[in-house]
Every structure is written in structure tokens, then in C-alpha cells.
Scaffold this active site. Structure first.
Site, short mmCIF file in Angstrom:
data_model
loop_
_atom_site.label_atom_id
_atom_site.label_comp_id
_atom_site.label_asym_id
_atom_site.label_seq_id
_atom_site.Cartn_x
_atom_site.Cartn_y
_atom_site.Cartn_z
CG LEU A 16 24.67 -22.76 15.38
CD1 LEU A 16 25.89 -22.63 14.48
CD2 LEU A 16 23.39 -23.17 14.50
N PRO A 17 27.20 -22.32 19.03
CG PRO A 17 29.50 -21.93 19.73
CD PRO A 17 28.42 -22.95 19.17
CG HIS A 18 23.72 -18.40 18.51
ND1 HIS A 18 23.46 -19.56 18.94
CD2 HIS A 18 22.63 -17.63 18.98
CE1 HIS A 18 21.97 -19.82 19.38
NE2 HIS A 18 21.67 -18.59 19.42
CB ALA A 19 26.50 -14.00 21.47
#
Length: 149
Positions: A64-67
């Protein structure tokens, strides 16, 4: 927050090719930038900086890559199922095949953080992960992700 509020059917991709975590994050940044009309390098940099804090590989072959990204007004999701599993430095060291990119506006709010929690809950179900891995199309992936529990 419901997943359909930040993930559109056209933002679900089955069988994306990637051979490494950096290559995948770059591809996700490119796809998101073209949809959001924001800087691809800014997205890629934000994702890499987040990963430097610790992997967003949440286990069981999911990530769940997030930024946070300047220039967007609402959460944006992009879901991909990879052609082949890749090392994502996940907490359980299991290679990743299911990936949901989540980009959030810089202004943090409970609604924005609930988008992250909603997807994490969806991906925590062993049965749902199996359905996602077996889905025949992007439309089927989207239906599984947005079905009510």
C-alpha cells in the site's frame, strides 16, 4: 470512506509488468501523474521518501504505497495486480503481487486517512486477496475491491 470514492474503474490494472520495487514505484508515479496532471518526478520522489521510512508492504503479498502530493484536492487510488511477484521488502518478506497506490492531498484530515484504512481493511482478508489474484480482468478486480462487506 468507501473505496469507490478514491478509486475509479479505469484506475485498476491487471497484469502490470515490473521486476523491482523502484521500477514499480516509477511506473505507478507515471500512471498517476498522467491521470492527475501533476509532476511525475514529484510523485516518484514522495513515494521513495515514504518507502525510506519503512516498507509499505503490509504482508501476504500486498503493498500500500502512499504519499501526500501537492496539487491534488482529493485522495487518488491506483490498484495493480502484478504479472509476477516482486520483492517489496514487506514486513513478512513475502513477494508482492497486489499493490494499491494511494496519493493524498497535503491537508491531512480524518477522511483522507480513512481512505488508507479502507484499502488496508480490504486487503487484509485472505479470501478477498485470493479473489483478486484469480480475477480475470480489471473490471473484475474493481468489482471485488468495491463490493460491500
Amino acid at each position: 470512506m468507501k473505496i469507490a470514492q478514491f478509486l475509479n474503474p479505469q484506475d485498476v490494472i491487471s497484469n502490470l509488468a515490473a521486476t523491482s520495487k523502484p521500477q514499480l514505484l516509477t511506473a505507478l508515479a507515471r500512471l498517476a501523474a498522467s491521470k492527475l496532471k501533476v509532476d511525475e518526478e514529484g510523485i516518484a520522489s514522495a513515494l521513495m521518501q515514504r518507502e525510506a521510512l519503512g516498507s509499505t508492504g503490509i504482508g501476504d503479498g500486498t503493498a500500500l504505497p502512499h504519499a501526500t502530493i501537492a496539487g491534488i484536492a482529493a485522495p487518488f487510488g491506483l490498484f495493480v495486480r502484478l504479472q509476477k511477484a516482486i520483492d517489496f521488502e514487506a514486513v513478512d518478506e513475502v513477494p508482492v503481487t497486489l499493490v494499491c497506490l494511494l496519493l493524498l492531498p497535503p491537508e491531512r484530515s480524518a477522511a483522507h486517512l480513512s481512505a488508507l484504512a479502507a484499502m488496508a481493511r480490504k486487503l487484509s482478508s485472505k479470501e478477498r486477496r485470493a479473489k483478486l489474484r484469480g480475477a480475470k480482468s480489471s473490471d473484475a478486480l474493481y468489482a471485488i475491491l468495491t463490493e460491500e462487506d
